[in-house]
Design an enzyme around this catalytic site. Structure first.
Site, PDB file in Angstrom:
ATOM      1  N   HIS A 149     -17.040  -9.591  16.673  1.00 43.43           N
ATOM      2  CA  HIS A 149     -17.443  -9.234  15.310  1.00 43.43           C
ATOM      3  C   HIS A 149     -17.230 -10.389  14.340  1.00 43.43           C
ATOM      4  O   HIS A 149     -17.832 -10.428  13.268  1.00 43.43           O
ATOM      5  CB  HIS A 149     -16.657  -8.008  14.848  1.00 43.43           C
ATOM      6  CG  HIS A 149     -17.354  -7.214  13.784  1.00 43.43           C
ATOM      7  ND1 HIS A 149     -18.477  -6.458  14.035  1.00 43.43           N
ATOM      8  CD2 HIS A 149     -17.104  -7.075  12.453  1.00 43.43           C
ATOM      9  CE1 HIS A 149     -18.876  -5.873  12.924  1.00 43.43           C
ATOM     10  NE2 HIS A 149     -18.061  -6.235  11.945  1.00 43.43           N
ATOM     11  N   LYS A 194     -26.232   1.504  12.341  1.00 43.26           N
ATOM     12  CA  LYS A 194     -25.502   2.757  12.195  1.00 43.26           C
ATOM     13  C   LYS A 194     -26.420   3.825  11.602  1.00 43.26           C
ATOM     14  O   LYS A 194     -27.275   3.534  10.771  1.00 43.26           O
ATOM     15  CB  LYS A 194     -24.280   2.561  11.300  1.00 43.26           C
ATOM     16  CG  LYS A 194     -23.184   1.723  11.942  1.00 43.26           C
ATOM     17  CD  LYS A 194     -21.961   1.651  11.046  1.00 43.26           C
ATOM     18  CE  LYS A 194     -20.826   0.879  11.716  1.00 43.26           C
ATOM     19  NZ  LYS A 194     -19.630   0.799  10.839  1.00 43.26           N
ATOM     20  N   HIS A 220     -26.423  -2.420   5.953  1.00 38.39           N
ATOM     21  CA  HIS A 220     -25.688  -1.437   5.189  1.00 38.39           C
ATOM     22  C   HIS A 220     -26.680  -0.530   4.460  1.00 38.39           C
ATOM     23  O   HIS A 220     -27.819  -0.916   4.193  1.00 38.39           O
ATOM     24  CB  HIS A 220     -24.756  -2.125   4.188  1.00 38.39           C
ATOM     25  CG  HIS A 220     -23.686  -2.921   4.853  1.00 38.39           C
ATOM     26  ND1 HIS A 220     -22.926  -3.851   4.194  1.00 38.39           N
ATOM     27  CD2 HIS A 220     -23.245  -2.940   6.140  1.00 38.39           C
ATOM     28  CE1 HIS A 220     -22.070  -4.403   5.023  1.00 38.39           C
ATOM     29  NE2 HIS A 220     -22.241  -3.870   6.222  1.00 38.39           N
ATOM     30  N   ARG A 227     -24.101  -6.439  14.801  1.00 37.85           N
ATOM     31  CA  ARG A 227     -22.923  -5.779  15.342  1.00 37.85           C
ATOM     32  C   ARG A 227     -22.961  -5.868  16.866  1.00 37.85           C
ATOM     33  O   ARG A 227     -24.020  -5.986  17.471  1.00 37.85           O
ATOM     34  CB  ARG A 227     -22.882  -4.305  14.927  1.00 37.85           C
ATOM     35  CG  ARG A 227     -22.828  -4.056  13.426  1.00 37.85           C
ATOM     36  CD  ARG A 227     -22.821  -2.568  13.151  1.00 37.85           C
ATOM     37  NE  ARG A 227     -22.742  -2.251  11.724  1.00 37.85           N
ATOM     38  CZ  ARG A 227     -23.790  -2.042  10.930  1.00 37.85           C
ATOM     39  NH1 ARG A 227     -25.019  -2.103  11.449  1.00 37.85           N
ATOM     40  NH2 ARG A 227     -23.632  -1.759   9.654  1.00 37.85           N
ATOM     41  N   TYR A 277     -31.902  -4.831  -3.981  1.00 41.30           N
ATOM     42  CA  TYR A 277     -32.553  -5.719  -3.011  1.00 41.30           C
ATOM     43  C   TYR A 277     -34.060  -5.592  -3.085  1.00 41.30           C
ATOM     44  O   TYR A 277     -34.790  -6.586  -3.033  1.00 41.30           O
ATOM     45  CB  TYR A 277     -32.051  -5.362  -1.607  1.00 41.30           C
ATOM     46  CG  TYR A 277     -32.894  -5.911  -0.499  1.00 41.30           C
ATOM     47  CD1 TYR A 277     -32.848  -7.259  -0.168  1.00 41.30           C
ATOM     48  CD2 TYR A 277     -33.751  -5.085   0.208  1.00 41.30           C
ATOM     49  CE1 TYR A 277     -33.629  -7.761   0.849  1.00 41.30           C
ATOM     50  CE2 TYR A 277     -34.536  -5.575   1.221  1.00 41.30           C
ATOM     51  CZ  TYR A 277     -34.473  -6.918   1.537  1.00 41.30           C
ATOM     52  OH  TYR A 277     -35.254  -7.408   2.543  1.00 41.30           O
ATOM     53  N   ARG A 284     -20.419 -12.065  13.368  1.00 43.15           N
ATOM     54  CA  ARG A 284     -21.148 -11.365  12.301  1.00 43.15           C
ATOM     55  C   ARG A 284     -20.572 -11.729  10.930  1.00 43.15           C
ATOM     56  O   ARG A 284     -21.309 -12.064  10.005  1.00 43.15           O
ATOM     57  CB  ARG A 284     -21.064  -9.859  12.542  1.00 43.15           C
ATOM     58  CG  ARG A 284     -21.640  -8.978  11.445  1.00 43.15           C
ATOM     59  CD  ARG A 284     -21.594  -7.531  11.923  1.00 43.15           C
ATOM     60  NE  ARG A 284     -21.730  -6.552  10.860  1.00 43.15           N
ATOM     61  CZ  ARG A 284     -22.896  -6.074  10.427  1.00 43.15           C
ATOM     62  NH1 ARG A 284     -24.029  -6.522  10.932  1.00 43.15           N
ATOM     63  NH2 ARG A 284     -22.927  -5.142   9.473  1.00 43.15           N
TER      64      ARG A 284
END
Length: 343
Positions: free
Chosen positions: A264, A188, A290, A164, A299, A267
């Site tokens: 962006h 984030k 995320h 980001r 994952y 990305r």
């Protein structure tokens, strides 16, 4: 003796005040959205079930109740399918937490899981650059100038990491380890993640550092501007300006460059190229930083060899000297770091 009502509100309070902000590091914005969801749901329960708020239990907030609430809000507040699913995800998240904290409550979680999500139609397209357009964009800066060197390295690193804009601007010199070929990002919710870079990217960094960080200090901003004789983090407005500038120049020789290009998009482009190369969506989700717990769980159990093959497949193409796009190497140590398998 604890009653079922006490248990419901005790878990709800701990979910809001301890689990989400402290254990999960959820952003204040997300917590506020969840509070609004539960305020609306509890108000609906009190109104339609004739139950005082202080007497609400897990048994009262069952599948039928939640489904009726969501349908009511769609009808009265014109909730879109996306909003409906987000509110449902918030409700499910609490029941999942409660069932983990008190396993006897798993029966209520199973009931809520039975509320189906709505099928939604994507209304917002993901805009990304082709691989040819990315190469043209990275070749656009004038490397004979100091600013051109900076702009090119910024875009190379941003694309390589699928980072980001804010993550890039928060980088310090100490976040790049050219010996281990890694970069530490803060995403984030202050979530850290470590991503691999190639030796080619490290070579770009060394050339950049020779000019912009001849006497490097770990806490210095990696990308900066000078204000009052001090190095301060570069602004996102400046990044947007030079990306548009180089895109305009690259468009003269590459028709694949769209009219509007923003940071962006790099990305989005990297994520799309990795997906097209065969990288599983679960791994891409983790790569992008995320935080959905179910995606992360998938994952975590993914096969390491599959990750190696996906990264190797993504490395095809031109591997010439700069300004070629940095490509991933098929290295077990890098993949293990990406997957969090190191001790």
């Amino acid at each position: 003796m604890t009653t079922h009502t006490d248990s419901f509100y005790r878990h709800l309070r701990e979910w809001f005040t301890v689990f989400m902000p402290r254990q999960r590091g959820v952003s204040p914005h997300t917590i506020t959205a969840c509070r609004h969801t539960w305020n609306m749901l509890l108000g609906y329960v009190a109104e339609t079930r004739g139950v005082p708020l202080e007497r609400v239990t897990f048994a009262i907030v069952d599948r039928v109740c939640v489904l009726e609430f969501l349908d009511h809000m769609r009808a009265t507040r014109s909730w879109t399918g996306t909003t409906y699913n987000q509110r449902l995800a918030c409700i499910r998240s609490f029941f999942r937490y409660a069932a983990t904290a008190e396993p006897i409550l798993a029966v209520h979680l199973a009931d809520i899981i039975g509320v189906p999500q709505l099928k939604t139609v994507a209304t917002k397209a993901v805009h990304y650059l082709t691989t040819g357009a990315v190469k043209a964009l990275l070749a656009a800066p004038d490397l004979a100038t100091k600013i051109g060197l900076r702009d090119q390295f910024f875009m190379i690193l941003m694309y390589d990491l699928a980072a980001r804009d804010g993550e890039m601007l928060a980088l310090t010199v100490g976040d790049i380890d050219v010996r281990r070929l890694t970069v530490d990002l803060i995403g984030k919710g202050a979530k850290p993640r470590r991503l691999p870079i190639t030796s080619e990217t490290a070579a770009h960094y060394r050339r950049y550092a020779e000019v912009f960080h001849p006497e490097p200090a770990a806490d210095q901003p990696l990308f900066y501007t000078i204000h009052g004789h001090r190095k301060t983090s570069m602004s996102d407005d400046n990044v947007g300006r030079f990306v548009r500038q180089h895109a305009s120049r690259a468009r003269e020789s590459c028709a694949e460059i769209p009219e509007k290009v923003h940071p962006h998009m790099l990305r989005h482009s990297r994520a799309m190229h990795l997906y097209q190369a065969g990288m599983p969506l679960a791994l891409i989700t983790e790569w992008l930083g995320h935080t959905d717990p179910e995606t992360t769980l998938i994952y975590a159990h993914a096969d390491t060899e599959m990750k190696r093959q996906a990264l190797a497949k993504a490395s095809g193409g031109d591997t010439t000297s700069p300004p070629a796009i940095p490509m991933w190497h098929d290295r077990e140590d890098i993949i293990r770091r990406l997957c969090g398998l190191t001790t």
